[in-house]
Enzyme design. Sequence first.
Site, PDB file in Angstrom:
ATOM      1  N   GLU A 174       0.160   1.331   8.223  1.00  0.00           N
ATOM      2  CA  GLU A 174       0.969   1.775   6.953  1.00  0.00           C
ATOM      3  C   GLU A 174       0.573   2.992   7.211  1.00  0.00           C
ATOM      4  O   GLU A 174       0.806   3.861   6.215  1.00  0.00           O
ATOM      5  CB  GLU A 174       0.120   1.045   6.036  1.00  0.00           C
ATOM      6  CG  GLU A 174       0.495  -0.187   5.979  1.00  0.00           C
ATOM      7  CD  GLU A 174       0.092  -0.920   4.896  1.00  0.00           C
ATOM      8  OE1 GLU A 174       0.194  -1.722   4.192  1.00  0.00           O
ATOM      9  OE2 GLU A 174      -1.184  -1.001   4.694  1.00  0.00           O
TER      10      GLU A 174
ATOM     11  N   LYS B   5      -5.001   4.638  -5.536  1.00  0.00           N
ATOM     12  CA  LYS B   5      -5.107   3.028  -4.385  1.00  0.00           C
ATOM     13  C   LYS B   5      -5.004   4.281  -3.560  1.00  0.00           C
ATOM     14  O   LYS B   5      -5.131   4.585  -2.425  1.00  0.00           O
ATOM     15  CB  LYS B   5      -4.425   2.495  -4.699  1.00  0.00           C
ATOM     16  CG  LYS B   5      -4.718   1.330  -3.469  1.00  0.00           C
ATOM     17  CD  LYS B   5      -5.214   0.506  -2.858  1.00  0.00           C
ATOM     18  CE  LYS B   5      -5.857  -0.183  -2.237  1.00  0.00           C
ATOM     19  NZ  LYS B   5      -4.601  -1.330  -2.207  1.00  0.00           N
TER      20      LYS B   5
ATOM     21  N   ALA C 240      -9.260  -8.181   2.087  1.00  0.00           N
ATOM     22  CA  ALA C 240      -9.071  -9.533   3.005  1.00  0.00           C
ATOM     23  C   ALA C 240      -8.515  -9.044   4.212  1.00  0.00           C
ATOM     24  O   ALA C 240      -8.075  -8.244   4.783  1.00  0.00           O
ATOM     25  CB  ALA C 240      -7.596 -10.219   2.221  1.00  0.00           C
TER      26      ALA C 240
ATOM     27  N   ASN D  34       0.835  -1.079   0.389  1.00  0.00           N
ATOM     28  CA  ASN D  34      -0.325   0.091  -0.287  1.00  0.00           C
ATOM     29  C   ASN D  34       0.909   1.245  -0.293  1.00  0.00           C
ATOM     30  O   ASN D  34       2.237   1.515   0.249  1.00  0.00           O
ATOM     31  CB  ASN D  34      -0.623   0.140   0.998  1.00  0.00           C
ATOM     32  CG  ASN D  34      -2.544  -0.223   1.150  1.00  0.00           C
ATOM     33  OD1 ASN D  34      -2.695  -0.514  -0.367  1.00  0.00           O
ATOM     34  ND2 ASN D  34      -3.225  -0.841   1.560  1.00  0.00           N
TER      35      ASN D  34
END
Length: 299
Positions: A258, A179, A124, A98
Amino acid sequence: MNIGIIGGGAIGLLCASYLTQHHDVTVFTRRNEQAEEIRAFGIERTVKGDTCQATVHAQAGITGEFDLLIVTVKYHHLQDVLRELSTLPPHRILFLQNGMAHLLDLENWKTGHSLYIGVVEHGAMKMSDHEVNHTGIGVIKWGAFQHEEAADIKNALNETSPHFQMIYTDEWIKVLEEKLLVNVCVNTLTALLHVRNGELIANPSYEHMMKCAFEEAVSILSLSEKERLWPYVVSICEKTAENQSSMLQDILKGRQTERKAILGYLLKKAQAHGVAAPHLTFFDRSLEVLEKKQTKSFE
């Protein structure tokens, strides 16, 4: 193909469980206990209420030779993995992280490996060391970093399940930026507010916060299609309304997030270009506080 998957988190388990349908797959884990569990029970994947078992190889530590290595670890573990990969003979390696901070690391990495970059659009959740819940069906879009040859890999990765497509694109930077935009709007705020994705658009105050993050990120990344991108971000919230973002899962479980790969990258870019980012700065510092608290009190 003989594929090695580095990382036993949600994305690593998800990739391994699907790719083993057409390829010989080995999962590399940090802990030997997880490798032993995967060898004993396989990977149990649940999607849309159906559960299946996938048999894969597993071991702790990265050894052997592979047609393709797929790195699925989170950004804060990447430097350790790069050090291990530096000891291997030349391989083709696909990175699925990511954010965009890893691009800077790869640009500065002196290596003989052929490098590829991918973007995961699946949802997920890791349920145990060998169980993964496929919460949102999407695709993986990937491309060649620094113009590496990829024809044979493209053909091999086309052999995948309808629930797990891997699509090659020359516009992977654009895909990565979009993204990142979703990550900074959705992951950041769900982690701070401790809400599922759908709450960001159900609550007007939360949606206003998300719009502030969106405006600053679009400005920093110099994205030109703002009129298309805002409805796109909202649609992700709608499609994944019941999901807990990966960043929220990290906060709830007392793990490092993250943040640096997502907010850190944007704030460095903002500083370099003289772009004001007061909201993203506040969100970043607030997340840093939550990380240090290592709290589980909101579960």
